[in-house]
Design a protein around this motif. Sequence first.
Motif, PDB file in Angstrom:
ATOM      1  N   GLY A 169       0.788  -1.221   0.000  1.00 47.91           N
ATOM      2  CA  GLY A 169       0.000   0.000   0.000  1.00 47.91           C
ATOM      3  C   GLY A 169       0.820   1.270   0.000  1.00 47.91           C
ATOM      4  N   LEU A 170       0.128   2.357   0.308  1.00 46.30           N
ATOM      5  CA  LEU A 170       0.736   3.677   0.416  1.00 46.30           C
ATOM      6  C   LEU A 170       0.637   4.145   1.859  1.00 46.30           C
ATOM      7  N   SER A 171       1.699   4.737   2.364  1.00 45.95           N
ATOM      8  CA  SER A 171       1.697   5.275   3.719  1.00 45.95           C
ATOM      9  C   SER A 171       1.835   6.798   3.640  1.00 45.95           C
ATOM     10  N   MET A 172       0.812   7.512   4.133  1.00 43.05           N
ATOM     11  CA  MET A 172       0.826   8.969   4.130  1.00 43.05           C
ATOM     12  C   MET A 172       1.626   9.438   5.352  1.00 43.05           C
ATOM     13  N   VAL A 173       2.893   9.729   5.125  1.00 39.20           N
ATOM     14  CA  VAL A 173       3.809  10.048   6.221  1.00 39.20           C
ATOM     15  C   VAL A 173       3.479  11.403   6.827  1.00 39.20           C
ATOM     16  N   TYR A 174       3.347  12.425   5.983  1.00 40.78           N
ATOM     17  CA  TYR A 174       3.007  13.755   6.483  1.00 40.78           C
ATOM     18  C   TYR A 174       2.409  14.573   5.350  1.00 40.78           C
ATOM     19  N   SER A 175       1.345  15.309   5.655  1.00 43.57           N
ATOM     20  CA  SER A 175       0.704  16.141   4.641  1.00 43.57           C
ATOM     21  C   SER A 175       0.421  17.530   5.210  1.00 43.57           C
ATOM     22  N   PHE A 176       0.374  18.500   4.320  1.00 43.65           N
ATOM     23  CA  PHE A 176       0.026  19.866   4.697  1.00 43.65           C
ATOM     24  C   PHE A 176      -0.613  20.547   3.500  1.00 43.65           C
ATOM     25  N   TYR A 177      -1.326  21.640   3.755  1.00 49.39           N
ATOM     26  CA  TYR A 177      -2.116  22.246   2.685  1.00 49.39           C
ATOM     27  C   TYR A 177      -2.389  23.711   2.971  1.00 49.39           C
ATOM     28  N   GLU A 178      -2.961  24.376   1.975  1.00 44.49           N
ATOM     29  CA  GLU A 178      -3.250  25.808   2.063  1.00 44.49           C
ATOM     30  C   GLU A 178      -4.364  26.048   3.078  1.00 44.49           C
ATOM     31  N   PRO A 179      -4.056  26.716   4.200  1.00 44.97           N
ATOM     32  CA  PRO A 179      -5.069  26.892   5.249  1.00 44.97           C
ATOM     33  C   PRO A 179      -6.224  27.793   4.846  1.00 44.97           C
ATOM     34  N   GLU A 180      -6.024  28.643   3.842  1.00 41.36           N
ATOM     35  CA  GLU A 180      -7.095  29.540   3.420  1.00 41.36           C
ATOM     36  C   GLU A 180      -8.182  28.811   2.635  1.00 41.36           C
ATOM     37  N   LEU A 181      -7.910  27.578   2.221  1.00 40.67           N
ATOM     38  CA  LEU A 181      -8.899  26.823   1.443  1.00 40.67           C
ATOM     39  C   LEU A 181      -9.647  25.827   2.332  1.00 40.67           C
ATOM     40  N   ALA A 182     -10.123  26.295   3.472  1.00 37.85           N
ATOM     41  CA  ALA A 182     -10.796  25.414   4.425  1.00 37.85           C
ATOM     42  C   ALA A 182     -12.026  24.747   3.805  1.00 37.85           C
ATOM     43  N   ARG A 183     -12.738  25.454   2.979  1.00 37.42           N
ATOM     44  CA  ARG A 183     -13.952  24.899   2.380  1.00 37.42           C
ATOM     45  C   ARG A 183     -13.656  23.717   1.453  1.00 37.42           C
ATOM     46  N   SER A 184     -12.424  23.628   0.969  1.00 41.81           N
ATOM     47  CA  SER A 184     -12.072  22.551   0.050  1.00 41.81           C
ATOM     48  C   SER A 184     -11.791  21.225   0.754  1.00 41.81           C
ATOM     49  N   SER A 185     -11.711  21.231   2.096  1.00 40.46           N
ATOM     50  CA  SER A 185     -11.457  19.996   2.866  1.00 40.46           C
ATOM     51  C   SER A 185     -10.264  19.237   2.288  1.00 40.46           C
ATOM     52  N   LEU A 186      -9.137  19.926   2.172  1.00 35.95           N
ATOM     53  CA  LEU A 186      -7.984  19.360   1.479  1.00 35.95           C
ATOM     54  C   LEU A 186      -7.398  18.139   2.180  1.00 35.95           C
ATOM     55  N   GLY A 187      -7.463  18.089   3.515  1.00 32.56           N
ATOM     56  CA  GLY A 187      -6.971  16.912   4.217  1.00 32.56           C
ATOM     57  C   GLY A 187      -7.740  15.669   3.830  1.00 32.56           C
ATOM     58  N   THR A 188      -9.067  15.785   3.825  1.00 29.32           N
ATOM     59  CA  THR A 188      -9.922  14.672   3.399  1.00 29.32           C
ATOM     60  C   THR A 188      -9.684  14.344   1.940  1.00 29.32           C
ATOM     61  N   TRP A 189      -9.567  15.374   1.111  1.00 25.36           N
ATOM     62  CA  TRP A 189      -9.411  15.162  -0.323  1.00 25.36           C
ATOM     63  C   TRP A 189      -8.114  14.424  -0.652  1.00 25.36           C
ATOM     64  N   MET A 190      -7.027  14.741   0.044  1.00 30.15           N
ATOM     65  CA  MET A 190      -5.766  14.036  -0.213  1.00 30.15           C
ATOM     66  C   MET A 190      -5.870  12.555   0.138  1.00 30.15           C
ATOM     67  N   ILE A 191      -6.581  12.239   1.209  1.00 33.27           N
ATOM     68  CA  ILE A 191      -6.768  10.822   1.553  1.00 33.27           C
ATOM     69  C   ILE A 191      -7.583  10.130   0.465  1.00 33.27           C
ATOM     70  N   LEU A 192      -8.648  10.773   0.016  1.00 33.73           N
ATOM     71  CA  LEU A 192      -9.464  10.195  -1.058  1.00 33.73           C
ATOM     72  C   LEU A 192      -8.633   9.984  -2.323  1.00 33.73           C
ATOM     73  N   ASP A 193      -7.755  10.935  -2.634  1.00 35.71           N
ATOM     74  CA  ASP A 193      -6.920  10.786  -3.826  1.00 35.71           C
ATOM     75  C   ASP A 193      -5.907   9.670  -3.657  1.00 35.71           C
ATOM     76  N   HIS A 194      -5.379   9.489  -2.452  1.00 35.69           N
ATOM     77  CA  HIS A 194      -4.446   8.383  -2.219  1.00 35.69           C
ATOM     78  C   HIS A 194      -5.149   7.028  -2.341  1.00 35.69           C
TER      79      HIS A 194
END
Length: 271
Positions: A169-194
């Motif tokens: 599998g894939l192991s998501m070691v560490y992620s970070f994202y643009e804090p101004e895009l809170a509405r985009s739910s980028l943390g959730t979206w990166m997991i979905l993309d993985h």
Amino acid sequence: MRHSLPLAPQFYVTAPQPCPYLEGRMERKLFTALQGDGAQALNDGLSKQGFRRSQNVLYRPSCSDCAACLSARIDVSRFKPSRSQRRVLKRNAHFERRATSPWATEEQYDLFRRYLDTRHADGGMADMDVFEFAAMIEETPIRSRVIEYSDTRSGALIAVCLTDMLDDGLSMVYSFYEPELARSSLGTWMILDHVEIAREAGLPYVYLGYWVPGSDKMGYKAQFDALEVYRKGEWERLQDPSSYDPDTHPLSTDPIAEQVANISFPDSRGT
């Protein structure tokens, strides 16, 4: 303190320090060095047993009277996005992915600093400078990638994930994202993309790190379908999250020597 087995990696235990997840508790980690020709096989094998990688170290929580931290992974074959997660995918359709070698850039660091200053200003990484950031990204003895996400409309870098490639599998070691895009739910979206990357590659799991019942900052992981947690030496499907007990107990954790004796290691051929 050091504990070791013949012909096996040496293990060490960190000194107790305040737990970052549950207030009023102390954390302790069991860890070993990740180096040499067998590094990839060791990382593959220990990841299946609840360990995580940080640069050239593999670690697992080993608190004296608490076993709340549970390694979590998504079973890709069973995963189905929820209605809200499908909305996240649709909302972020204009973002694109690019996989690169584990190499740090100034653009990544600028995004990393904005993320920390907004979301984790009092966290353990708050004072990390550009050289420490580069070490976090680049000091990897195994197959790792930096997954960058950009906005196709502006070209701006909006999210980054340091991802290890395991044999299962894939192991998501560490992620970070643009804090101004809170509405985009980028943390959730990166997991979905993985999950999608793993599916495309025919890999069965996406490893998310630790889920901690009773910790608000880790609660989001329980929102993903087909989640498994590593508990009492084996993987199990996550049941009702409220049924997992985060309370302390003096018999929660086996003695260090027993923990090390129960770890399975790859043989000399890496199998």
